[in-house]
Write a protein that holds these residues in place. Structure first.
Motif, mmCIF file in Angstrom:
data_model
loop_
_atom_site.group_PDB
_atom_site.id
_atom_site.type_symbol
_atom_site.label_atom_id
_atom_site.label_comp_id
_atom_site.label_asym_id
_atom_site.label_seq_id
_atom_site.Cartn_x
_atom_site.Cartn_y
_atom_site.Cartn_z
ATOM 1 N N ASP A 64 0.853 -1.184 0.000
ATOM 2 C CA ASP A 64 0.000 0.000 0.000
ATOM 3 C C ASP A 64 0.898 1.247 0.000
ATOM 4 O O ASP A 64 1.457 1.595 1.032
ATOM 5 N N LEU A 65 1.050 1.879 -1.142
ATOM 6 C CA LEU A 65 1.926 3.046 -1.258
ATOM 7 C C LEU A 65 1.402 4.239 -0.490
ATOM 8 O O LEU A 65 2.190 5.047 -0.002
ATOM 9 N N PHE A 66 0.105 4.378 -0.351
ATOM 10 C CA PHE A 66 -0.462 5.517 0.355
ATOM 11 C C PHE A 66 0.048 5.558 1.802
ATOM 12 O O PHE A 66 0.439 6.598 2.306
ATOM 13 N N LYS A 67 0.049 4.405 2.471
ATOM 14 C CA LYS A 67 0.517 4.347 3.865
ATOM 15 C C LYS A 67 1.994 4.729 3.978
ATOM 16 O O LYS A 67 2.393 5.406 4.905
ATOM 17 N N ILE A 68 2.788 4.287 3.027
ATOM 18 C CA ILE A 68 4.235 4.585 3.046
ATOM 19 C C ILE A 68 4.467 6.064 2.807
ATOM 20 O O ILE A 68 5.250 6.708 3.512
ATOM 21 N N ILE A 69 3.780 6.635 1.829
ATOM 22 C CA ILE A 69 3.973 8.055 1.487
ATOM 23 C C ILE A 69 3.423 8.951 2.588
ATOM 24 O O ILE A 69 4.034 9.948 2.940
ATOM 25 N N ALA A 70 2.272 8.586 3.160
ATOM 26 C CA ALA A 70 1.667 9.404 4.213
ATOM 27 C C ALA A 70 2.543 9.449 5.462
ATOM 28 O O ALA A 70 2.550 10.453 6.186
ATOM 29 N N ALA A 71 3.301 8.388 5.716
ATOM 30 C CA ALA A 71 4.158 8.324 6.893
ATOM 31 C C ALA A 71 5.472 9.100 6.708
ATOM 32 O O ALA A 71 6.181 9.345 7.678
#
Length: 72
Positions: A64-71
Motif C-alpha cells: 500500500d503506497l499511500f501508507k508509506i507516502i503518508a508516513a
C-alpha cells in the motif's frame, strides 16, 4: 539475465490511474519469479523513502503506497 548482468532485477509495468474524487489507495505489486525468497527495495528519492520488502519464492506481495507516502 538481469540478475547475472547487473546484480539486480528491475522490471515494471507503470499502470497508473489517479482519481482524486474516489477514496482509493495506490498499490505496488511485487512479483518474485525466483525459486528463492528475495528482498526488493522501493526508493522514492523526492520523499526520502527507502523500504525493503521480503517476498517469498514464486509469489507476489501487494504494498500500500499511500501508507508509506503518508508516513514520510
Amino acid at each position: 539475465m538481469q540478475m547475472k548482468e547487473f546484480g539486480m532485477w528491475i522490471d515494471g509495468y507503470p499502470a497508473i490511474n489517479i482519481n482524486t474524487k474516489q477514496n482509493t489507495t495506490y498499490s505496488l505489486i511485487i512479483v518474485n519469479p525466483y525459486k528463492i525468497q528475495s528482498i526488493f527495495t522501493l526508493e522514492i528519492s523526492n520523499l526520502n523513502i527507502k523500504k525493503k520488502f521480503k517476498v517469498s519464492a514464486l509469489s507476489t506481495k501487494k504494498i500500500d503506497l499511500f501508507k508509506i507516502i503518508a508516513a514520510a
